[in-house]
Design a protein around this motif. Structure first.
Motif, PDB file in Angstrom:
ATOM      1  N   GLU A 181      27.458   9.952  -8.326  1.00 34.08           N
ATOM      2  CA  GLU A 181      27.895  11.294  -8.719  1.00 34.08           C
ATOM      3  C   GLU A 181      26.699  12.182  -9.058  1.00 34.08           C
ATOM      4  N   ILE A 182      25.703  11.621  -9.724  1.00 32.36           N
ATOM      5  CA  ILE A 182      24.487  12.379 -10.055  1.00 32.36           C
ATOM      6  C   ILE A 182      23.778  12.795  -8.774  1.00 32.36           C
ATOM      7  N   LYS A 183      23.668  11.862  -7.824  1.00 31.07           N
ATOM      8  CA  LYS A 183      22.994  12.146  -6.553  1.00 31.07           C
ATOM      9  C   LYS A 183      23.718  13.263  -5.795  1.00 31.07           C
ATOM     10  N   GLU A 184      25.062  13.187  -5.722  1.00 29.24           N
ATOM     11  CA  GLU A 184      25.840  14.216  -5.033  1.00 29.24           C
ATOM     12  C   GLU A 184      25.682  15.576  -5.711  1.00 29.24           C
ATOM     13  N   TYR A 185      25.685  15.583  -7.037  1.00 29.39           N
ATOM     14  CA  TYR A 185      25.520  16.839  -7.773  1.00 29.39           C
ATOM     15  C   TYR A 185      24.148  17.452  -7.489  1.00 29.39           C
ATOM     16  N   SER A 199      20.852  21.546  -4.987  1.00 25.82           N
ATOM     17  CA  SER A 199      19.711  21.881  -4.135  1.00 25.82           C
ATOM     18  C   SER A 199      20.136  22.827  -3.012  1.00 25.82           C
ATOM     19  N   ARG A 200      21.289  22.542  -2.392  1.00 24.24           N
ATOM     20  CA  ARG A 200      21.799  23.433  -1.329  1.00 24.24           C
ATOM     21  C   ARG A 200      22.061  24.830  -1.874  1.00 24.24           C
ATOM     22  N   GLU A 201      22.698  24.910  -3.033  1.00 23.15           N
ATOM     23  CA  GLU A 201      23.004  26.213  -3.640  1.00 23.15           C
ATOM     24  C   GLU A 201      21.727  26.995  -3.955  1.00 23.15           C
ATOM     25  N   ALA A 243      17.927  31.353  -2.698  1.00 23.71           N
ATOM     26  CA  ALA A 243      16.553  31.754  -2.356  1.00 23.71           C
ATOM     27  C   ALA A 243      16.520  32.502  -1.024  1.00 23.71           C
ATOM     28  N   GLU A 244      17.286  32.029  -0.050  1.00 23.01           N
ATOM     29  CA  GLU A 244      17.336  32.715   1.245  1.00 23.01           C
ATOM     30  C   GLU A 244      17.927  34.109   1.106  1.00 23.01           C
TER      31      GLU A 244
END
Length: 147
Positions: free
Chosen positions: A91-95, A100-102, A107-108
């Motif tokens: 769950e930590i990894k998925e979060y 990171s994607r968000e 940033a873009e």
């Protein structure tokens, strides 16, 4: 007469007298309003149960003082650490991946809204125009902007 010694009680490895001394010492570290509150709420330093209750309450106040001294960033990090205790590794990894994607999307979008059209070069070459004896050891740099 049966002469049995009562078993000595300990609280967190401390004897009654040691807990009393710790309470007296730590009570002086509290703010005056908290010292007054303890007195008004009848927290006493006499009797095992009272001594233990007072020790725990003083410990609570001191912990709160430490949280008050944290910056906002440190508070968020602490909250994140506490929250992670209740999550699985997956769950930590998925979060973290979704976060990171968000962040990358934000940033873009910022780059689209505020494009950086200026290029900046810093010239680190030595400037021989300085003739003063006092300024021989001072390095100067000039910044050149291209548009």
């Amino acid at each position: 007469m049966n002469n049995q010694k009562s078993k000595k009680r300990n609280f967190r490895g401390m004897s009654y007298r040691v807990v009393q001394l710790a309470n007296s010492k730590n009570r002086t570290k509290l703010h005056k309003k908290d010292q007054t509150w303890l007195k008004e709420e009848f927290y006493k330093n006499i009797g095992w149960e009272n001594v233990i209750n007072l020790y725990q309450k003083i410990e609570e106040f001191i912990d709160n003082y430490q949280l008050e001294e944290l910056t906002l960033e440190e508070l968020f990090i602490e909250a994140d650490r506490i929250g992670n205790k209740y999550l699985t590794h997956q769950e930590i990894k998925e979060y973290n991946q979704s976060l990171s994607r968000e962040v990358n999307e934000v940033a873009e979008e910022i780059d689209k809204q505020f494009p950086d059209t200026e290029m900046e070069f810093i010239d680190f070459s030595q400037n021989n125009n300085i003739k003063s004896q006092n300024r021989q050891n001072i390095k100067t740099y000039r910044t050149v902007k291209f548009q």
